[in-house]
Every structure is written in C-alpha cells, then in structure tokens.
Design a protein around this motif. Structure first.
Motif, PDB file in Angstrom:
ATOM      1  N   SER A  31     -26.229 -45.770  -6.017  1.00 31.08           N
ATOM      2  CA  SER A  31     -25.916 -44.344  -6.120  1.00 31.08           C
ATOM      3  C   SER A  31     -27.189 -43.521  -5.979  1.00 31.08           C
ATOM      4  O   SER A  31     -28.160 -43.741  -6.706  1.00 31.08           O
ATOM      5  CB  SER A  31     -25.290 -44.050  -7.485  1.00 31.08           C
ATOM      6  OG  SER A  31     -25.388 -42.675  -7.803  1.00 31.08           O
ATOM      7  N   ASN A  79     -27.756 -40.539  -6.915  1.00 31.91           N
ATOM      8  CA  ASN A  79     -28.025 -39.762  -8.122  1.00 31.91           C
ATOM      9  C   ASN A  79     -28.556 -40.633  -9.253  1.00 31.91           C
ATOM     10  O   ASN A  79     -29.490 -40.238  -9.959  1.00 31.91           O
ATOM     11  CB  ASN A  79     -26.752 -39.027  -8.551  1.00 31.91           C
ATOM     12  CG  ASN A  79     -26.427 -37.871  -7.632  1.00 31.91           C
ATOM     13  OD1 ASN A  79     -27.168 -36.900  -7.547  1.00 31.91           O
ATOM     14  ND2 ASN A  79     -25.334 -37.978  -6.895  1.00 31.91           N
ATOM     15  N   HIS A 110     -23.257 -47.079  -5.012  1.00 32.36           N
ATOM     16  CA  HIS A 110     -23.195 -45.944  -4.089  1.00 32.36           C
ATOM     17  C   HIS A 110     -21.733 -45.554  -3.868  1.00 32.36           C
ATOM     18  O   HIS A 110     -20.919 -46.368  -3.443  1.00 32.36           O
ATOM     19  CB  HIS A 110     -23.848 -46.306  -2.760  1.00 32.36           C
ATOM     20  CG  HIS A 110     -24.133 -45.116  -1.897  1.00 32.36           C
ATOM     21  ND1 HIS A 110     -25.277 -44.995  -1.155  1.00 32.36           N
ATOM     22  CD2 HIS A 110     -23.428 -43.971  -1.667  1.00 32.36           C
ATOM     23  CE1 HIS A 110     -25.270 -43.846  -0.510  1.00 32.36           C
ATOM     24  NE2 HIS A 110     -24.149 -43.203  -0.807  1.00 32.36           N
ATOM     25  N   SER A 153     -18.612 -42.301  -2.976  1.00 31.03           N
ATOM     26  CA  SER A 153     -18.259 -41.219  -2.058  1.00 31.03           C
ATOM     27  C   SER A 153     -18.988 -39.938  -2.451  1.00 31.03           C
ATOM     28  O   SER A 153     -19.577 -39.833  -3.541  1.00 31.03           O
ATOM     29  CB  SER A 153     -16.755 -40.969  -2.119  1.00 31.03           C
ATOM     30  OG  SER A 153     -16.396 -40.491  -3.415  1.00 31.03           O
ATOM     31  N   ASP A 154     -18.925 -38.936  -1.586  1.00 33.28           N
ATOM     32  CA  ASP A 154     -19.543 -37.647  -1.908  1.00 33.28           C
ATOM     33  C   ASP A 154     -18.955 -37.072  -3.197  1.00 33.28           C
ATOM     34  O   ASP A 154     -19.679 -36.506  -4.024  1.00 33.28           O
ATOM     35  CB  ASP A 154     -19.338 -36.656  -0.760  1.00 33.28           C
ATOM     36  CG  ASP A 154     -20.173 -37.000   0.463  1.00 33.28           C
ATOM     37  OD1 ASP A 154     -21.089 -37.849   0.348  1.00 33.28           O
ATOM     38  OD2 ASP A 154     -19.901 -36.422   1.539  1.00 33.28           O
ATOM     39  N   GLU A 159     -20.384 -38.943  -6.192  1.00 32.74           N
ATOM     40  CA  GLU A 159     -21.788 -38.593  -6.417  1.00 32.74           C
ATOM     41  C   GLU A 159     -21.922 -37.182  -6.977  1.00 32.74           C
ATOM     42  O   GLU A 159     -22.802 -36.913  -7.787  1.00 32.74           O
ATOM     43  CB  GLU A 159     -22.591 -38.754  -5.122  1.00 32.74           C
ATOM     44  CG  GLU A 159     -22.704 -40.197  -4.644  1.00 32.74           C
ATOM     45  CD  GLU A 159     -23.269 -41.132  -5.696  1.00 32.74           C
ATOM     46  OE1 GLU A 159     -24.086 -40.688  -6.523  1.00 32.74           O
ATOM     47  OE2 GLU A 159     -22.880 -42.311  -5.714  1.00 32.74           O
ATOM     48  N   ARG A 160     -21.034 -36.265  -6.566  1.00 26.83           N
ATOM     49  CA  ARG A 160     -21.058 -34.933  -7.188  1.00 26.83           C
ATOM     50  C   ARG A 160     -20.714 -35.019  -8.665  1.00 26.83           C
ATOM     51  O   ARG A 160     -21.327 -34.339  -9.494  1.00 26.83           O
ATOM     52  CB  ARG A 160     -20.071 -33.993  -6.474  1.00 26.83           C
ATOM     53  CG  ARG A 160     -20.571 -33.438  -5.152  1.00 26.83           C
ATOM     54  CD  ARG A 160     -19.713 -32.263  -4.689  1.00 26.83           C
ATOM     55  NE  ARG A 160     -18.340 -32.651  -4.449  1.00 26.83           N
ATOM     56  CZ  ARG A 160     -17.886 -33.085  -3.279  1.00 26.83           C
ATOM     57  NH1 ARG A 160     -18.700 -33.207  -2.244  1.00 26.83           N
ATOM     58  NH2 ARG A 160     -16.614 -33.399  -3.126  1.00 26.83           N
TER      59      ARG A 160
END
Length: 227
Positions: free
Chosen positions: A20, A22, A54, A56-57, A60-61
């Motif tokens: 990820s 972040n 890691h 998806s968008d 991660e948001r």
C-alpha cells in the motif's frame, strides 16, 4: 520498505509495488525518525505483512483518510489533555470519524479555534521549540503528515489550512504543558496509538461500491513549509 520489496521478489526499492503506498509512506517516514532499537521493535514485524497490501484507489483513500482522522481525533486531543484543555480535547475526540479529506472543510473553524485556544506567545514557543517539536512533531506525527500532505494540498487552501491548524495546535498545546508536565509519556502513548493505526490500515480490505465513500473532487492548493 526495501526489505518488503526483497521479500516480494521485486527489484529493490523503497516503494514496492506490492505494498500500500499510504502504509509505505507512513512507515518510511516513521522508520527514518526512530532510533534503531525502536525501529527494529516496531517496524520489522510488519514487513512480511505489507506484501500484497496495495489496494484500489478507493481503499488507498480510506487508508489515507484514516491517518488524517488519527491526527485530528487522537493526536491533537492527547496534547490538549496534557495541557489541561480538557473540554476542547473531548470535543475533538468526539468529532465524527472522517470519511473523506473533504470532511476537514466542515472542521476548519473548529480547528482554527483549537489552534487559537492552545496558542502561547511566539517567544515562548520559540524558547521551548526544540523540546516541543521533539514531542508533538515526533516521528509518528511526521509520518502521518507525510502520508496526507499531498492530499491536503490537492484539496485546496481551506483543507490545507485545517491540516496546519491541527499540526500547530498540537505544538501550542505541548508548549502550554512544557515545564508543568512531562511530554514523553504522551509521546509514547501516541506512539502506541500509531501502532494501532498501522494495524488498522493493514487490516483494511476492499469495500463494495455501496460501502466506499465518494471521493471529493480536488481543487488547486497551495503549499506551506512543513513542521
């Protein structure tokens, strides 16, 4: 993070594709700011678990917003409690959990008032600056700030200002407490909460489209010198 890349069989990099971004951003900065013994004890056990995180968008948001929420509803109230600003501390801790970076827009006035309430004379802040920064802006806080900084800037000046109000309110509260109460126990308690924060981010899984919060559209933002 290079060790994570090695474990995953990727080319050596501190930004492994398998992890990820972040969580990686948080751990890179946190690890760099820790003494070797603390780094080994806190960071090393996570490395194999970061492989495959890691997402998806949308995921991660969610992870990035969770870090912002930690700064507002955990990190800042802890320093306010130490400074005996208990009413303000409880108000901050009881705020609704952030679901998007844009939610900070509704907290701008609240965070600005918190910063003013905690503020001390600039001379006093300068006099206690190194001790205060070492506590209120320690490695965990810097890791959180580094993780969300780009999102704050992309969301526009109003959101970025809310982030800075959060950061400086913590420092002002630590300055108020300086000389009256030891800062280190609060820093260590917050380090424990940062451990729980990383655990929560690792545990996060993909949400369905119905569960995932809508992303706020970014607007052009400014920059400000990092603490």
């Amino acid at each position: 993070m290079e060790a994570v890349a090695f474990i995953a069989g990727e080319p050596i990099s501190d930004r492994p594709v398998c992890a990820s971004p972040n969580i990686a951003a948080f751990i890179r900065t946190w690890s760099d700011g820790l003494p070797q013994a603390e780094r080994d004890g806190l960071i090393l056990p996570w490395l194999p678990r970061l492989v495959g995180t890691h997402g998806s968008d949308a995921l991660e948001r969610r992870r990035m917003v969770t870090v912002a929420d930690w700064l507002v509803r955990t990190h800042l109230p802890a320093w306010f409690h130490l400074a005996k600003l208990n009413v303000e501390a409880d108000e901050l801790a009881d705020l609704p959990e952030l679901e998007a970076i844009g939610d900070l827009a509704s907290l701008c006035d609240h965070l600005k008032r918190a910063r003013k309430r905690a503020a001390v004379a600039n001379l006093t802040l300068r006099q206690t600056g190194s001790a205060v920064r070492a506590a209120a802006w320690d490695a965990a806080q810097q890791a959180a700030w580094g993780t969300i900084r780009d999102a704050l800037e992309a969301a526009g000046p109003l959101i970025l200002a809310a982030g800075w109000d959060t950061a400086y309110a913590s420092a002002y509260a630590a300055a108020r407490a300086y000389g009256k109460a030891p800062l280190e126990p609060t820093r260590r308690t917050l380090q424990d909460t940062a451990v729980a924060l990383v655990e929560r981010m690792i545990a996060m899984r993909e949400a369905t489209a119905a569960e995932a919060p809508a992303a706020s559209a970014p607007t052009p933002g400014g920059t400000e010198r990092r603490p």
